[in-house]
Design a protein around this motif. Structure first.
Motif, PDB file in Angstrom:
ATOM      1  N   LEU A 256       0.888  -1.441   0.331  1.00 24.33           N
ATOM      2  CA  LEU A 256      -0.340  -0.044   0.306  1.00 24.33           C
ATOM      3  C   LEU A 256       1.118   1.358   0.496  1.00 24.33           C
ATOM      4  N   ILE A 257       2.127   1.197   0.733  1.00 20.90           N
ATOM      5  CA  ILE A 257       3.259   2.026   0.960  1.00 20.90           C
ATOM      6  C   ILE A 257       3.574   2.311  -0.388  1.00 20.90           C
ATOM      7  N   GLN A 258       3.856   1.054  -1.268  1.00 24.83           N
ATOM      8  CA  GLN A 258       4.502   1.000  -2.533  1.00 24.83           C
ATOM      9  C   GLN A 258       3.549   2.042  -3.287  1.00 24.83           C
ATOM     10  N   ALA A 259       2.481   1.132  -3.276  1.00 21.40           N
ATOM     11  CA  ALA A 259       1.510   1.668  -4.206  1.00 21.40           C
ATOM     12  C   ALA A 259       1.171   3.807  -4.205  1.00 21.40           C
ATOM     13  N   ASP A 260       0.727   4.302  -3.223  1.00 23.02           N
ATOM     14  CA  ASP A 260       0.910   5.516  -3.047  1.00 23.02           C
ATOM     15  C   ASP A 260       1.914   6.350  -3.543  1.00 23.02           C
ATOM     16  N   MET A 261       3.200   5.587  -3.082  1.00 22.13           N
ATOM     17  CA  MET A 261       3.828   6.617  -3.064  1.00 22.13           C
ATOM     18  C   MET A 261       4.463   7.208  -4.519  1.00 22.13           C
ATOM     19  N   ALA A 262       3.867   5.593  -5.930  1.00 22.94           N
ATOM     20  CA  ALA A 262       4.053   5.410  -7.032  1.00 22.94           C
ATOM     21  C   ALA A 262       2.457   6.752  -7.342  1.00 22.94           C
ATOM     22  N   ARG A 263       1.730   6.701  -6.855  1.00 23.52           N
ATOM     23  CA  ARG A 263       0.762   7.381  -7.465  1.00 23.52           C
ATOM     24  C   ARG A 263       0.772   8.437  -7.999  1.00 23.52           C
ATOM     25  N   GLU A 264       1.851   9.123  -6.633  1.00 25.10           N
ATOM     26  CA  GLU A 264       1.654  10.185  -6.244  1.00 25.10           C
ATOM     27  C   GLU A 264       3.188  10.696  -6.742  1.00 25.10           C
ATOM     28  N   LEU A 265       3.902   9.917  -7.156  1.00 24.97           N
ATOM     29  CA  LEU A 265       5.290  10.400  -7.425  1.00 24.97           C
ATOM     30  C   LEU A 265       5.870  10.719  -9.474  1.00 24.97           C
ATOM     31  N   GLU A 266       4.506   9.578  -9.758  1.00 22.77           N
ATOM     32  CA  GLU A 266       4.861   9.399 -11.460  1.00 22.77           C
ATOM     33  C   GLU A 266       4.014  11.037 -12.076  1.00 22.77           C
ATOM     34  N   PRO A 267       3.857  11.314 -11.613  1.00 24.08           N
ATOM     35  CA  PRO A 267       2.947  12.684 -12.518  1.00 24.08           C
ATOM     36  C   PRO A 267       4.270  13.371 -12.446  1.00 24.08           C
ATOM     37  N   ALA A 268       4.685  13.336 -11.164  1.00 25.06           N
ATOM     38  CA  ALA A 268       6.249  14.621 -11.579  1.00 25.06           C
ATOM     39  C   ALA A 268       7.416  13.421 -12.472  1.00 25.06           C
ATOM     40  N   GLY A 269       7.337  12.486 -12.137  1.00 29.16           N
ATOM     41  CA  GLY A 269       8.425  11.387 -13.072  1.00 29.16           C
ATOM     42  C   GLY A 269       9.674  11.183 -12.250  1.00 29.16           C
ATOM     43  N   LEU A 270       8.635  10.691 -11.233  1.00 28.25           N
ATOM     44  CA  LEU A 270      10.053  10.436 -10.086  1.00 28.25           C
ATOM     45  C   LEU A 270       9.135   8.556 -10.028  1.00 28.25           C
ATOM     46  N   THR A 271      10.792   7.657  -9.975  1.00 25.83           N
ATOM     47  CA  THR A 271      10.614   6.949  -9.382  1.00 25.83           C
ATOM     48  C   THR A 271      11.220   7.105  -7.933  1.00 25.83           C
ATOM     49  N   ALA A 272      10.843   5.291  -6.822  1.00 24.48           N
ATOM     50  CA  ALA A 272      11.357   4.950  -5.976  1.00 24.48           C
ATOM     51  C   ALA A 272      13.101   5.530  -6.019  1.00 24.48           C
ATOM     52  N   ALA A 273      13.395   5.015  -7.087  1.00 28.41           N
ATOM     53  CA  ALA A 273      15.231   5.209  -7.141  1.00 28.41           C
ATOM     54  C   ALA A 273      15.878   6.756  -7.497  1.00 28.41           C
ATOM     55  N   ARG A 274      14.840   7.264  -7.905  1.00 27.66           N
ATOM     56  CA  ARG A 274      15.124   8.868  -8.603  1.00 27.66           C
ATOM     57  C   ARG A 274      14.768   9.460  -6.946  1.00 27.66           C
ATOM     58  N   THR A 275      13.802   8.948  -6.394  1.00 30.23           N
ATOM     59  CA  THR A 275      13.516  10.032  -4.344  1.00 30.23           C
ATOM     60  C   THR A 275      14.451   9.171  -3.501  1.00 30.23           C
ATOM     61  N   HIS A 276      14.373   8.663  -3.331  1.00 27.97           N
ATOM     62  CA  HIS A 276      15.799   8.337  -3.287  1.00 27.97           C
ATOM     63  C   HIS A 276      16.657   8.851  -2.888  1.00 27.97           C
ATOM     64  N   LEU A 277      17.250   9.023  -4.417  1.00 27.24           N
ATOM     65  CA  LEU A 277      18.380   9.970  -4.676  1.00 27.24           C
ATOM     66  C   LEU A 277      18.356  11.521  -4.296  1.00 27.24           C
ATOM     67  N   LEU A 278      16.733  11.941  -4.300  1.00 25.00           N
ATOM     68  CA  LEU A 278      16.584  13.625  -4.154  1.00 25.00           C
ATOM     69  C   LEU A 278      16.593  13.220  -2.015  1.00 25.00           C
ATOM     70  N   TRP A 279      16.082  12.270  -1.302  1.00 27.27           N
ATOM     71  CA  TRP A 279      15.742  12.569   0.497  1.00 27.27           C
ATOM     72  C   TRP A 279      17.462  12.130   0.132  1.00 27.27           C
ATOM     73  N   VAL A 280      18.160  11.934  -0.372  1.00 25.08           N
ATOM     74  CA  VAL A 280      20.197  11.818   0.069  1.00 25.08           C
ATOM     75  C   VAL A 280      20.478  12.906  -0.013  1.00 25.08           C
ATOM     76  N   ALA A 281      20.109  13.811  -1.099  1.00 25.09           N
ATOM     77  CA  ALA A 281      20.535  14.697  -2.653  1.00 25.09           C
ATOM     78  C   ALA A 281      20.619  15.503  -1.019  1.00 25.09           C
TER      79      ALA A 281
END
Length: 145
Positions: A17-42
Motif C-alpha cells: 500500500l505504501i509503495q502504491a501510494d508513493m508511485a501514484r504520488e510521484l509518477e506525475p512528476a516523473g519520479l520513481t522510488a529510486a529517483r526519489t531516494h536520490l533526492l532525499w539523499v541529496a
C-alpha cells in the motif's frame, strides 16, 4: 487470534500500500522510488559526488549516472564541477528539487498523522516498540553474520 503468517501478510499488505501510494504520488512528476531516494539523499547530504551518492544509495556508479541524468532532465538536480577535484562532478538539488522534497516531507507528515490519528500516547508508544522489534528482526534476516 492471528497467527504469525497473518501478521506477516499484513506487513506485506502495508508495504504494498505504501509503495502504491508513493508511485501514484510521484509518477506525475516523473519520479520513481529510486529517483526519489536520490533526492532525499541529496537533500540531507548537500552537494555530493556521484560516487558518494552511489555509496549512500548502495548502487553502482553507473546506476547513479542514470538516475542523475533523469533527474537533471526533469530539472530536479544540477551537476557542477567539483571545486577541488577536476575529475569529479557535484550533484545538488535545484530550486525545483528542493521544492519537491519539501512537498514530499509535508505529504509524509500528513500521511503519518492520518495513520495514527486515533492512537493515544500509550498505544502509539507500544506500537512504536512493536515496530522497532519487527524492524530489528528483519535486519537480523538481512545480515545473518
Amino acid at each position: 487470534m492471528p497467527d504469525d503468517i497473518d501478521v506477516f501478510d499484513r506487513l506485506l499488505e502495508i508495504a504494498l500500500l505504501i509503495q502504491a501510494d508513493m508511485a501514484r504520488e510521484l509518477e506525475p512528476a516523473g519520479l520513481t522510488a529510486a529517483r526519489t531516494h536520490l533526492l532525499w539523499v541529496a537533500h540531507s547530504s548537500g552537494p555530493s559526488t556521484q560516487q558518494a551518492l552511489a555509496h549512500a544509495l548502495q548502487v553502482s556508479p553507473r546506476n547513479v549516472t542514470g538516475l542523475v541524468d533523469a533527474l537533471e532532465a526533469r530539472g530536479f538536480v544540477r551537476r557542477s564541477p567539483h571545486p577541488t577535484d577536476r575529475r569529479a562532478t557535484l550533484v545538488s538539488l535545484t530550486e525545483q528539487g528542493t521544492q519537491a522534497v519539501t512537498e514530499m516531507e509535508e505529504g509524509r507528515r500528513r500521511i503519518a498523522a492520518h495513520v495514527v490519528s486515533d492512537f493515544d500516547v500509550d498505544r502509539l508508544q507500544h506500537f512504536r516498540a512493536d515496530l522497532d522489534a519487527v524492524t530489528a528482526r528483519l535486519h537480523e534476516l538481512m545480515d545473518p553474520s
